[in-house]
Write an enzyme that holds these catalytic residues in place. Sequence first.
Site, mmCIF file in Angstrom:
data_model
loop_
_atom_site.group_PDB
_atom_site.id
_atom_site.type_symbol
_atom_site.label_atom_id
_atom_site.label_comp_id
_atom_site.label_asym_id
_atom_site.label_seq_id
_atom_site.Cartn_x
_atom_site.Cartn_y
_atom_site.Cartn_z
ATOM 1 N N HIS A 158 -17.061 4.620 -36.272
ATOM 2 C CA HIS A 158 -18.318 3.976 -36.694
ATOM 3 C C HIS A 158 -19.464 4.316 -35.744
ATOM 4 O O HIS A 158 -20.423 3.550 -35.646
ATOM 5 C CB HIS A 158 -18.154 2.462 -36.802
ATOM 6 C CG HIS A 158 -16.949 2.027 -37.583
ATOM 7 N ND1 HIS A 158 -16.970 1.810 -38.942
ATOM 8 C CD2 HIS A 158 -15.659 1.838 -37.201
ATOM 9 C CE1 HIS A 158 -15.757 1.466 -39.356
ATOM 10 N NE2 HIS A 158 -14.929 1.498 -38.319
ATOM 11 N N SER A 279 -41.319 23.049 -29.095
ATOM 12 C CA SER A 279 -42.247 22.472 -30.066
ATOM 13 C C SER A 279 -43.589 23.166 -29.907
ATOM 14 O O SER A 279 -43.967 23.566 -28.805
ATOM 15 C CB SER A 279 -42.391 20.980 -29.796
ATOM 16 O OG SER A 279 -43.618 20.512 -30.306
ATOM 17 N N LYS A 285 -40.418 19.612 -25.221
ATOM 18 C CA LYS A 285 -39.332 19.593 -26.199
ATOM 19 C C LYS A 285 -38.347 20.755 -26.044
ATOM 20 O O LYS A 285 -38.718 21.883 -25.749
ATOM 21 C CB LYS A 285 -39.894 19.637 -27.632
ATOM 22 C CG LYS A 285 -40.484 18.347 -28.121
ATOM 23 C CD LYS A 285 -39.510 17.174 -28.130
ATOM 24 C CE LYS A 285 -38.591 17.183 -29.325
ATOM 25 N NZ LYS A 285 -39.269 16.947 -30.579
ATOM 26 N N GLU A 292 -29.014 21.926 -36.076
ATOM 27 C CA GLU A 292 -29.609 21.264 -37.246
ATOM 28 C C GLU A 292 -29.469 22.149 -38.487
ATOM 29 O O GLU A 292 -29.163 21.665 -39.581
ATOM 30 C CB GLU A 292 -31.092 20.986 -37.001
ATOM 31 C CG GLU A 292 -31.358 19.935 -35.944
ATOM 32 C CD GLU A 292 -32.815 19.935 -35.517
ATOM 33 O OE1 GLU A 292 -33.692 19.877 -36.382
ATOM 34 O OE2 GLU A 292 -33.074 20.027 -34.300
#
Length: 461
Positions: A158, A279, A285, A292
């Site tokens: 979980h 970024s 970043k 992803e």
Amino acid sequence: MPGQGLWSGRLGDGGGAKAGGFTASIGFDRRLFRQDIAGSRAHVRMLARVHILTANEAETLLQGLDQVQQEFEQGSFPYRIELEDLHLNIEHRLGELIGPVAGKLHTARSRNDQVALDMHLYVKEEARRLSLGVRDLQRALVGQAQGHRSLLMPGYTHLQHAQPVLFAHHLLAYFFMLQRDRERLWAVVQRADRSPLGAAALAGTSHPVDPVLVAHDLGLGGIYPNSMDAVSDRDFVLELLAALAIVMVHTSRLGEEIVLWSTREFGFIELDDAFSTGSSIMPQKKNPDVAELARGKAGRVFGDLVGLLTAMKGLPLAYHSDMQEDKEALFDAVDTSAAVLAALAGMVTTLRPRPERMVGALSGDFSGVTDLADALSREGVPFREAHGIVGRLVRLCLDRGCLPQDLSDPDLAALHPRLRRDLLPIIEPTNVVASRRSPGGTAPGRVEEQLQEAARLLEED
Ligand code: ARG
């Protein structure tokens, strides 16, 4: 006035959808030129063997096919969209190169069995190549697991801390998922190992062909027992797509874990700069884009599978142009999966675990207390009761903002007379992990066994 095109015996040459390229597949099926030409070569050799072609005719055709192949390899093949597909483009070009004998190539053959053959050869090759791509990712996982054999981390259910595990154990879970993927791909290779050639349009041919000879010439194990089945199913393509869809389920989960682990909140790993992007606005970043995309690209492959399942569903026998839709789905799934596997393999190889963060995440997380309940149950307290006692212990610690070892002897005795201080070391993460000696468990010895099994499986291809 009759037209000059391929259908001109029966049909006019007019415009319509054909002229607009709507029915054409040459824009994408050109990718099959090697398979198509290999199939034609084997067909020609067989036709000569059964005396449908003379030796001279066969020689001329084979030389012409060589020349056509060279044109493809050099990028100089003159495609014509009005010739619809790869097969007609090649036959037409052959006519330009060697003259009317080119018209004999299609004896005892239809584009229906021809394209099915191309697809079998392609699926067989690609399933094999993709299984090697899966193995590269497995190798990367084993490399990390071997390099960090005793590193502890939280195991989750979980997405909540559940019980401590070895980092190597977590990585090897992916190894064994991917092992089943590899086995599924091997099964695809086996199933695609048949030649549909000889089925012709659907019913077979009146020519005295020898389809087994063609199959063996092409390194295929056998032929289809039923010519209508041979030209009308694409289940072998669907099987590759399904196998790849499952690969992508697995790689998307690994991608998601890498995304999570590389956040400031987890901080379990440091990604190599080569597998991260910045970024355009935020100078600080470092984004896990590769992971992803591994996660996101799964959607394309599922779409490819569902698209072809839907195209095939409810089709009466035998061939229909709907089936021409198999190719783009297949090519997309093959390219996408190969790219995801390679990118993830690189990412996994170069990531660096941060032991202090992984082990640190275990401190004060109570993830060892299952073992305290187990210890009480070994002393005769029914497990369900022990579960409740330890639950109250955790609650007490949380209320007081302390750890189990900070509780006093009377506190422990009040929870249960058998709850003694000398039981507490059992909940230390290292001890918890060491105690999980059941087969496949996270104890170092069991993980060592898994590493050995993994090394053995990596030898197989
Ligand atoms: N381009 C077709 C395909 O990819 C080849 C077979 C066409 N056969 C036919 N009778 N139209 O499926």
